[in-house]
Each structure stands twice: as structure tokens, then as C-alpha cells.
Scaffold this motif. Structure first.
Motif, mmCIF file in Angstrom:
data_model
loop_
_atom_site.group_PDB
_atom_site.id
_atom_site.type_symbol
_atom_site.label_atom_id
_atom_site.label_comp_id
_atom_site.label_asym_id
_atom_site.label_seq_id
_atom_site.Cartn_x
_atom_site.Cartn_y
_atom_site.Cartn_z
ATOM 1 N N LEU A 39 56.060 42.773 4.987
ATOM 2 C CA LEU A 39 55.730 44.026 5.648
ATOM 3 C C LEU A 39 55.694 43.731 7.153
ATOM 4 O O LEU A 39 54.955 42.854 7.598
ATOM 5 C CB LEU A 39 54.372 44.550 5.177
ATOM 6 C CG LEU A 39 53.856 45.811 5.881
ATOM 7 C CD1 LEU A 39 54.775 47.006 5.633
ATOM 8 C CD2 LEU A 39 52.424 46.138 5.424
ATOM 9 N N ALA A 116 50.021 46.579 2.030
ATOM 10 C CA ALA A 116 50.890 45.489 1.570
ATOM 11 C C ALA A 116 50.739 45.269 0.066
ATOM 12 O O ALA A 116 51.731 45.228 -0.673
ATOM 13 C CB ALA A 116 50.565 44.208 2.334
ATOM 14 N N TYR A 121 54.319 44.041 -1.379
ATOM 15 C CA TYR A 121 54.699 43.058 -0.350
ATOM 16 C C TYR A 121 53.864 41.798 -0.561
ATOM 17 O O TYR A 121 52.685 41.880 -0.923
ATOM 18 C CB TYR A 121 54.455 43.617 1.049
ATOM 19 C CG TYR A 121 55.245 44.878 1.336
ATOM 20 C CD1 TYR A 121 56.622 44.841 1.506
ATOM 21 C CD2 TYR A 121 54.605 46.116 1.417
ATOM 22 C CE1 TYR A 121 57.347 46.003 1.749
ATOM 23 C CE2 TYR A 121 55.317 47.278 1.664
ATOM 24 C CZ TYR A 121 56.685 47.210 1.827
ATOM 25 O OH TYR A 121 57.393 48.360 2.062
ATOM 26 N N ILE A 124 53.316 39.186 5.500
ATOM 27 C CA ILE A 124 53.170 40.085 6.651
ATOM 28 C C ILE A 124 53.706 39.385 7.891
ATOM 29 O O ILE A 124 53.414 38.207 8.142
ATOM 30 C CB ILE A 124 51.696 40.493 6.855
ATOM 31 C CG1 ILE A 124 51.278 41.467 5.738
ATOM 32 C CG2 ILE A 124 51.480 41.137 8.226
ATOM 33 C CD1 ILE A 124 49.824 41.888 5.779
ATOM 34 N N LEU A 146 47.988 36.759 0.570
ATOM 35 C CA LEU A 146 49.294 37.099 1.140
ATOM 36 C C LEU A 146 49.740 35.995 2.091
ATOM 37 O O LEU A 146 48.932 35.231 2.616
ATOM 38 C CB LEU A 146 49.213 38.424 1.904
ATOM 39 C CG LEU A 146 48.808 39.669 1.090
ATOM 40 C CD1 LEU A 146 48.560 40.852 2.024
ATOM 41 C CD2 LEU A 146 49.884 40.008 0.077
#
Length: 965
Positions: A39, A116, A121, A124, A146
Motif C-alpha cells: 500500500l 492495509a 496488503y 506499506i 506488516l
């Protein structure tokens, strides 16, 4: 139907197939990133670049996060990237990226993470926005499971915070700028002046501190205070007031100004960057050899206001925020160099440098590659030319570059750098000082990409490798494969690259938001244009789509890059790109002409010159003096007076009335035919001082002044032809007549060029031997083997083709009268700046000459530029002015936030505020020229007499003509 240029969408310098999954090598395939789902949470050119790179890597599930500030606060500013990303499920939005307060910032972090995770996703990417260097943001991403495509939270804390970075640098023997990195700790010690009191504070506020640290009696009070402060940040409380911090900063500034006479102090927020969160104080002391205590106290008294501005800009003014500010000696006359770093936590590699000294308001303007290969090429060229002082200067630069690269790699390893970062230094001749690390990709990263590629080799097979030419791609590979990624070799692509930041600024480089771009010419061969997708044509109609330049973020519209085997070639190409660029719109102002003038200024002097960070303002001031002088001239009047001059010459040459009348008529007809050929380029150059600056510089060797008279050293016919090319007015059949030389003028110019070239070649003379050619043609005796009749025809043709071109010499006189050539590059590449160009009053006056203030009534004060209006220094602070209040000239009236910078605007005269016209409060968007206050000035304004101005212009023009006719 017109299509978007392939030079834009498929430029081989920045676009290629990056799918490692297609490699025949199993080892190379193992570094594919197609399962990465990033993202993109940033805006500007980097967002479109990331989209392109991810697409080329075979990453299909990427998304972008839009800020509502773009399209709601500023209508028609919707992300141009949406012209290519048509899947609406991959487009997300937030009110803005960072929030206006600490609470909003925390809320925004959780919002981004939720977007996200809810949309599939797993990574990032924050580009070069402020979120990219926010350790709290990165830590929250990591905690949520993430991947952050950039340095990890630990690296962000150790290197991204300016105070911590400085301490790390000292620990690994990296030279740093003199200053104080713990003013918050000193503030706390000043308030609680003993170990017992500090420990009591821990108990009373129930702070979670390390017992070992609290028990260490050898620890200094300041180090103990620092530890306690970090505990207070975690708890979200303040241990001192902003007023107490401001008082401490003022004390530190006074001490530093006393210790270092004729210097300024730089204040920097630890979380600032991109020019934001920095201020200088002490400018008035630069010229005072023996400043008194009162002078120092007055300079230091600016600190409290500047600290508040800094904390506001970086949004660190909330309860519990880390409000530490670096107080550093501002090393004057220095260059700003930076080293590109890349690492995986185990290894760190330096990828050459970039010179970013050409900057203003801490905003970089022109960035130039500095590589070992480029410097060695320049050294060899200088040796061949016999320029010994230049060789010595370049060899010194090469040594400094090698030291900076070595230190930067040492620093990168010390902080466990696991992605891309930039090691920033200031360079003072043969010394350098570490300044800070930007733990993100930089705006100017492509300058490095174009000079070096990265070759990743299989440790078990030297013939098994893959090459990466994009730092965005390298960051993705490192984020996905981490310590598996071997240390790459750097492979030379080009010896030189240069980047010009095309910004929404006016002729004085002040921000100018809100303009509408309605047309942008296509990129030319060799041009790299990173413009957020603005140049993507409407996919259905092939027509350019208008774009609003929003004021909510920085002023950058696009990045223009060129390359070359040496710096001069890259500058030549940049000049060509800037010349060929046409931007049209409404209320649109850019720095395109500034860049064109500046690049040609260096081309006319020496592109290897060493400008300091203090170069641009004096240069702009000089350009302002060019405009002030040019405004005194009337080229049409000059042309008419020149016709009278030639008529007088004819009258003196011919005694018989009928012959005199015939020759006078012929001469008048000849000059009339040349009228627009000569006047149009002169008017263009006199009308734009940036263009005039570049033109004067590249024509430096084409004239001299003897006894007040202009003497041409190059054929003015050739100079006129090159002037049309320089102004991009040369003949191009498909262009409108208003933009190019007119057909009949071009026909005459080509005839004149052909004649001049043939004559010069006949006598075996070079282009720069025009003076010799003129002496030959002035002889009545036939020369060069011509008979008497032919020789007379040649002399007449030579006279006829060049008659009237003397007026171009007026431009040289503008340069002479403004001391244009006193700003010069010396043999050792240092730049001499005349002292008068550093005069603050002259600088302020020339800024108004370059961009006259908006038209206003005598009883009004209007907005100096468009942006967000604030009537007070900070929330809770008193208003700058109130109705009925008397104000003095130079007193702050309001703040305009434009292009991410807070600009305090001062009263241009003294008077009384009758009425405040902005009634909707702070944060109101105002436009340039909008009335803000009704006032009664202390003195009456005197209206300008137009007739007197016209008379003065003609008088000055007549004086100029004496030197050229």
C-alpha cells in the motif's frame, strides 16, 4: 488520436522489465517479489514511480492512499495517477496523511494499518513523506505483522532522530557539526537541578524507567534527564512547559553566538526534514566584528518564536511529544553533500554522492551527482586543459568524497541499516561534518540511480547475478528477502546526472499555490520527467487533462533529470530540456525560467564550480538588479533612435541631395525590415531577468567594452541566431507565429548567416575571430583576392546584414551596469559573491522587483501569496494584531502556510488596523492579493507619474545608445 509520449511512459533509462521470476536462474528467481502487496501511502512523483516499478516487478496487488486535502480543500487536484490505476478497489483515502495533532496522528496510523489489513496488503511504502521517517508509525506497522518497505523502527530511532543520529555518529568516529543535541534534557535539569529532584520526579509521575539507569550514580544529570524524558514520552506527559524550553534554547543560542562571533545558529527539530522544522537566527551578527552583549541578546531573543514555529511545522507541539531541538552552529560558506546508502542490516554500501548546495529556504533546487568516476573524468579534462588550480580543487573533492563514503558505510553498519537512507554532510573546502541521516528514500534518489546500478551476485556462482537499476525496486527486494540479499557491487551507468526540481514558485522562488496546468509539452529525447502522472493524456481523447497545483503539500510539481558522460554534457542536456519545456495554465507560476537561467549561468562559467548553500539568494538578488535595470530601457524607442542615427550617417556620407534621399530611403527600408527580427528577442530578454542572466553568462566571451563602447568579438549575426535558439524561438514550421521567429525574419537571418559564414571561411578565420574579420572588411583596398567591384559589394552586404544588430549590445551594458560579472567562478572553482549582494535590505528590495507585491489600495493590506491564513503564532497564543492596534513597519501581521512551510509575513509600512477582514478564523484559505486588513497608513502613498517614468526610460535608453552606436 494523440497518445502519451513513449519517451514519457517507456523511457529505457527508468523503465524496464523487472520480473525476476522470469529468470532461468533458480537463485535469481528466489528474489522475486510478486507476492509483495504494498500500500503506497505518499504523494508526489514518488507515488507514480512506485506504481510503475511495482508493475514492472510483476507486483499486481498494490494500492494507493489518497489524501482528501488534495481534492476537497483544493478542487481539481485529484491524483493524476488515477488515469492509469482504474481499479477503484485499490484506491483508498484518509483526511490527510499525518493529522493536525498528536491524537490525530495516532488515529491516522491505526487507520492506515486497518486499510492495509482489510484490503489484503502485506506491506506499506511511504516514499519520502514524513511518515517514512516516523519510528512510531513504522513500529506500529511491524507490530501489526506488516512489512515496512524502508528502514525498520529500530533504525529509524537510532538514525532518523537527529539527536540520536548525532550521538551514534560520535560513537563511531564520524565528524559532526558543533552544537547541542540535548536541549530538552538541559531544560529539565534547569528545572530540577539535582539527582534527587529528578528521581523524585520519576516517583511523583509514576514513570517507567530502567532501575539500572536510575541507580547509576556515575551517569551525568543530563543523561539521566534524557532517560526520564523518554519515559515521559511513552506515558504521554510533559515534564516542562514550552515557555521553559524556549527560555533554555534562548540561553544556549546566546552562549553559542558569543563563542562563535560573526556566525548564525541553526535550530532543527529532531523529526524535521525536507527543509521543514528548521530556522536560522543571528543574521544581523554576520557583519558585526565586535558584537556587544546587547547585540547577542537581541539575536538570541528570536529563539522562542522560532522554536514555536519549528514545533508547529513538525506537529511536535502536543502534550507528551518529544520536543527536542538541535541547536547547532551554522557553518557558513559550505556545500551540502549527501551519500546514498543501502543496507540489509549486516552490510552497508555507499552509492556515491549528490551535491545539493543549490537550495533556498532549506529547499533543494538543483541536485548534481558527485561520484568518484565523474570527478576523475573532470580531473583528467582539467589536466589536459592545463587548469592546475581546478585540478587541485577537484582532487580535494575526490578525497572528501571517499572519506564521506567510508564514514557513511561505518555509520550504516552501526545502526543496522536495512534499506535505503541518506547520510548528509556539510563540506567546507577539504573538511566535512556529519549533519543528519534521512532514513528514507530521497526526492533526488534518481540522480544516484542514473549513475550506478546494483549487481547482486550469487555467492556460489559469480556468473549468476541480477542487476537492479531502481532504489525503489531495491527497497522492495530488501523488505521481502531481508538478510538473504547479498551485498551488491555498484556498476557505473553514467558519469554524471543532474536533477532540477520544477516547483510552483514565482520568479523570486516564493511558493505560489493554486495555479492550474492546462498544457505541458511532451518530453524530449534524453529527458526524464517524474511528474506524478500529470503528463498522462486522457486515455479516451488523447487530450491533456488540466491539473490544479494544490497548496496543502510542498511546492514540487515534477523532477526533471538528464545524464551525461561528464557534468557539462548533463548540464547541456538539462538546458535543452528546460528550453523545450512549455507549461501553460491560469494563475500558474513555476521556477522553470529560474532553472534555465541558472543552468546556463554555470554553463557560461564552469559547471564544476562549488556553490555554497548561500549562493542562491545573492544570485537571485543579482537577477533582481538585472530586472531593475532592464525596466529602465525602451527597446522600441532605441530602434527608432537608431534609425535616426543611420539617417544622420547617410546624410554625412552623401553630399548630393537626390543620392542622399535615395540612400536614406534604402537604409530606412532595410532597418524597418529588421525591426521585429531585432526587437522581439531583446524584449523577451529584457522582460525576463532569469533568461537574461543565462544569456549574459553564455555570451560572456562575445564582447568587451573599450572606453565605454561595446566591441563585438563574435559576429552579432551568429549571436542573434543563437539567441533565437536560446529563447526557443528558432524556426519550427508547426509552431504558432507568436512563439517563434517570423518567416520573413528567419529568411533574412539565414541569408545573413550564410553570407557571414562564407566570408569568414574565405579568410580562414574561426568564429571567435570576428574582430579580425571586421578590421579586414573595413579596409577600402580589396582584400582576399577580390576585385574592386566585388569587394565593394561585399563591404556593402556586410554592412547591410549587420546594421541594427548593435542594439543587442544594450544587453551587455545591462550586465556591465549591474556588475553582473562580479559574481564569478575563480580558477580554484570557488565562487566569489560580491559583498553587496549579501545585504538583507537589497535582497528584500530585489525580491519585490522580481515579483512586485499584489496591486492594493492605499488603505488595505493584501495576502502576499495564496495559502492557509493564521492570525497567531500557535494555538493559545495572542493574535498578531487586533482592530484599533497600531503596528510598525516590519512587525509580524500573520502567517501563511503554503507548500508545507509556515511563512511569517511582516508589515510593509507602519499604520493602524481598522478592520480584520478574515473572519472565518485560522486555517482559512486565502488567495494572492486578497484583502486581509483595512488600515490607515502613517504616511500617505505617493502615486507614480507614468509620464515621468516614460521620460526617464527614454533618457536612460539614449545613454545606452551612446555606447552601442
Amino acid at each position: 488520436m494523440a497518445h502519451t509520449s513513449e519517451q514519457y511512459t517507456k523511457n529505457p533509462m527508468i523503465h524496464r522489465d523487472r520480473r525476476l521470476s522470469l529468470s532461468p536462474s533458480a537463485w535469481v528467481r528466489s528474489f522475486a517479489c510478486e507476492d509483495l502487496k504494498p500500500l503506497i501511502v505518499c504523494r508526489g512523483p514518488i507515488r507514480k514511480e512506485a506504481m510503475d516499478v511495482y508493475q514492472e516487478m510483476g507486483i499486481t496487488h498494490y494500492g494507493i492512499l489518497l489524501s482528501e486535502k488534495d481534492s476537497i480543500v483544493y478542487p481539481n487536484a485529484l491524483a493524476p495517477e488515477l488515469r492509469t490505476l482504474t481499479d477503484s478497489t485499490r484506491v483508498h483515502r484518509v483526511p490527510d496523511y499525518t493529522g493536525a495533532s498528536k491524537e490525530e496522528r495516532v488515529e491516522r496510523i491505526h487507520q492506515i494499518i486497518s486499510i492495509a489489513k482489510d484490503n489484503g496488503y502485506n506491506a506499506i511504502f511511504a516514499g519520502y513523506g514524513f511518515m517514512a521517517e516516523d519510528d512510531e508509525f513504522v513500529g506500529a506497522i511491524e507490530k501489526a505483522g506488516l512489512n515496512f518497505i524502508g528502514p525498520c523502527a529500530a533504525t529509524q530511532t537510532g538514525a532518523g532522530k537527529k539527536d540520536e543520529a548525532k550521538r551514534t555518529a560520535l560513537s563511531v568516529n564520524v565528524s559532526v557539526t558543533p552544537g547541542i543535541d540535548n536541549v530538552t534534557a538541559r531544560t529539565l535539569v534547569k528545572k530540577h537541578g539535582s539527582r534527587d529532584k529528578l528521581l523524585a520526579l520519576v516517583a511523583s509521575d509514576s514513570l517507567e524507567c530502567d532501575p539500572k539507569v536510575l541507580a547509576d550514580e556515575k551517569l551525568s544529570l543530563e543523561d539521566l534527564a534524557d532517560h526520564i524524558l523518554y519515559a515521559s514520552y511513552n506515558k504521554g506527559i510533559d515534564l516542562f512547559s514550552i515557555e521553559e524550553l524556549c527560555a533554555q534554547v534562548e540561553t544556549e543560542c546566546a552562549a553559542m553566538l558569543k563563542k562563535h562571533p560573526q556566525s548564525r545558529v541553526r535550530l532543527k527539530a529532531i523529526g524535521g526534514g525536507g527543509g521543514k522544522g528548521q530556522r536560522l537566527l543571528g543574521a544581523d551578527l554576520l557583519t558585526k566584528k565586535n558584537a556587544s552583549d546587547a547585540d547577542v541578546a537581541k539575536a538570541a531573543s528570536e529563539a522562542p518564536g522560532l522554536v514555536r514555529e519549528i514545533l508547529n511545522e513538525v506537529k511536535a507541539n502536543g502534550v507528551g511529544d518529544n520536543k527536542n531541538v538541535l541547536v547547532e552552529l551554522n557553518i557558513e560558506q559550505t556545500r551540502h553533500n549527501e551519500i546514498q546508502l543501502l543496507g540489509n542490516g549486516d552490510w552497508c554500501i555507499a552509492l556515491g554522492g549528490r551535491d545539493c548546495s543549490l537550495q533556498m529556504h532549506e529547499q533543494k533546487l538543483l541536485e548534481v551527482s558527485v561520484t568518484q568516476e565523474g570527478l576523475m573524468t573532470a580531473i583528467e579534462e582539467a589536466k589536459i586543459a592545463g587548469r592546475k588550480a581546478e585540478v587541485k580543487a577537484l582532487e580535494s573533492d575526490l578525497k572528501v568524497l571517499k572519506r564521506m563514503e567510508e564514514e557513511s558505510e561505518r555509520f550504516g553498519k552501526a545502526v543496522g541499516l536495512d534499506s535505503a537512507s541518506t547520510f548528509e554532510c556539510i563540506v567546507d573546502r577539504d573538511r566535512h561534518y556529519f549533519m543528519e541521516v534521512n532514513t528514507r528514500i530521497q526526492v533526488e534518489h534518481r540522480v544516484t540511480e542514473l549513475c550506478y546500478a546494483l549487481k547482486f551476485v550469487n555467492p556460489e556462482d559469480p556468473n549468476d547475478f541480477f542487476v537492479v537499476e531502481s532504489l525503489v525496486e531495491a527497497m522492495a527486494i530488501l523488505a521481502r528477502h531481508k538478510k538473504r540479499v547479498p551485498k551488491p557491487q555498484r556498476v557505473v551507468r553514467m558519469n554524471a546526472a543532474v536533477e532540477a526540481r520544477l516547483n510552483a514558485t514565482d520568479a523570486s522562488l516564493s511558493p505560489h499555490a493554486g495555479g492550474m496546468i492546462r498544457y505541458w509539452s511532451k518530453p524530449i529525447e534524453g529527458e526524464i520527467r517524474d511528474d506524478q502522472g500529470i503528463s498522462m493524456l486522457n486515455p479516451d481523447t488523447g487530450i491533456f487533462m488540466k491539473y490544479k497545483v494544490a497548496g496543502a503539500y510542498d511546492s514540487n510539481i515534477a523532477l526533471l533529470l538528464t545524464t551525461g558522460e561528464d557534468r557539462k554534457t548533463s548540464y547541456d542536456k538539462m538546458s535543452e530540456v528546460l528550453r523545450a519545456t512549455t507549461l501553460r495554465g491560469s494563475d500558474l507560476a513555476t521556477n522553470l525560467e529560474f532553472h534555465y537561467g541558472l543552468v546556463n549561468w554555470f554553463l557560461g562559467r564552469n559547471v564544476m564550480a562549488k556553490p555554497t548553500t548561500r549562493f542562491v539568494v545573492p544570485y537571485l538578488t543579482l537577477v533582481g538588479t538585472l530586472k531593475e535595470e532592464a525596466n529602465k530601457l525602451d527597446p522600441v524607442y532605441a530602434f527608432l533612435q537608431m534609425k535616426k542615427h543611420y539617417a544622420k550617417m547617410v546624410a554625412e556620407a552623401y553630399a548630393q541631395p537626390e543620392v542622399q534621399a535615395k540612400e536614406a530611403k534604402n537604409m530606412a527600408s532595410l532597418l524597418d525590415r529588421k525591426g521585429t527580427l531585432i526587437i522581439r528577442p531583446i524584449e523577451r530578454l529584457l522582460g525576463d531577468p532569469h533568461l537574461l542572466s543565462g544569456w549574459l553568462s553564455i555570451n560572456t566571451k562575445n564582447f568587451r567594452i573599450d572606453n565605454g563602447k561595446v566591441v563585438w568579438l563574435r559576429n552579432p549575426v551568429g549571436v542573434l541566431n543563437e539567441t533565437y535558439e536560446y529563447l526557443h524561438m528558432n524556426h519550427r514550421p508547426h509552431k504558432p507565429a507568436a512563439e517563434i521567429i517570423w518567416s520573413h525574419d528567419n529568411e533574412l537571418l539565414q541569408q545573413a548567416l550564410g553570407f557571414s559564414r562564407t566570408l569568414r571561411e574565405h579568410f580562414g578565420l574561426a568564429r571567435d575571430e570576428y574582430f579580425t574579420l571586421n578590421e579586414i572588411v573595413n579596409k577600402e583596398e580589396p582584400q582576399g583576392g577580390f576585385d574592386a567591384d566585388t569587394w565593394q559589394q561585399i563591404r556593402s552586404a556586410h554592412f547591410g546584414y549587420e546594421a541594427g544588430l548593435e542594439l543587442l549590445g544594450m544587453l551587455f551594458l545591462v550586465g556591465q551596469n549591474t556588475k553582473f560579472w562580479d559574481l564569478r567562478v575563480e580558477e580554484d572553482l570557488e565562487i566569489t559573491i560580491p559583498e553587496y549582494l549579501n545585504d538583507p535590505e537589497l535582497q528584500a528590495r530585489m525580491k519585490k522587483v522580481l515579483v512586485p507585491p499584489p496591486a492594493t489600495k492605499a488603505d488595505e493590506i493584501v495576502a502576499a501569496c495564496g495559502g492557509m491564513y493564521y492570525g497567531q503564532e500557535a494555538p493559545g497564543m495572542p493574535a498578531f494584531v487586533t482592530e484599533g492596534m497600531h503596528f510598525e513597519k516590519g512587525q509580524p501581521l500573520y502567517i501563511i502556510e503554503v507548500m508545507k512551510m509556515f511563512n511569517k509575513v511582516y508589515a510593509p509600512f507602519a499604520g493602524t488596523i481598522d478592520k480584520i477582514l478574515v473572519t472565518s478564523g485560522d486555517g482559512t484559505i486565502v488567495s494572492k492579493g486578497q484583502p486581509l486588513f483595512k488600515v490607515t497608513p502613517d504616511e500617505k502613498f505617493v502615486e507614480v507619474d507614468v509620464n515621468a517614468l516614460e521620460k526617464e526610460k527614454r533618457a536612460v535608453t539614449s545613454e545606452y545608445l551612446k555606447a552601442v552606436l
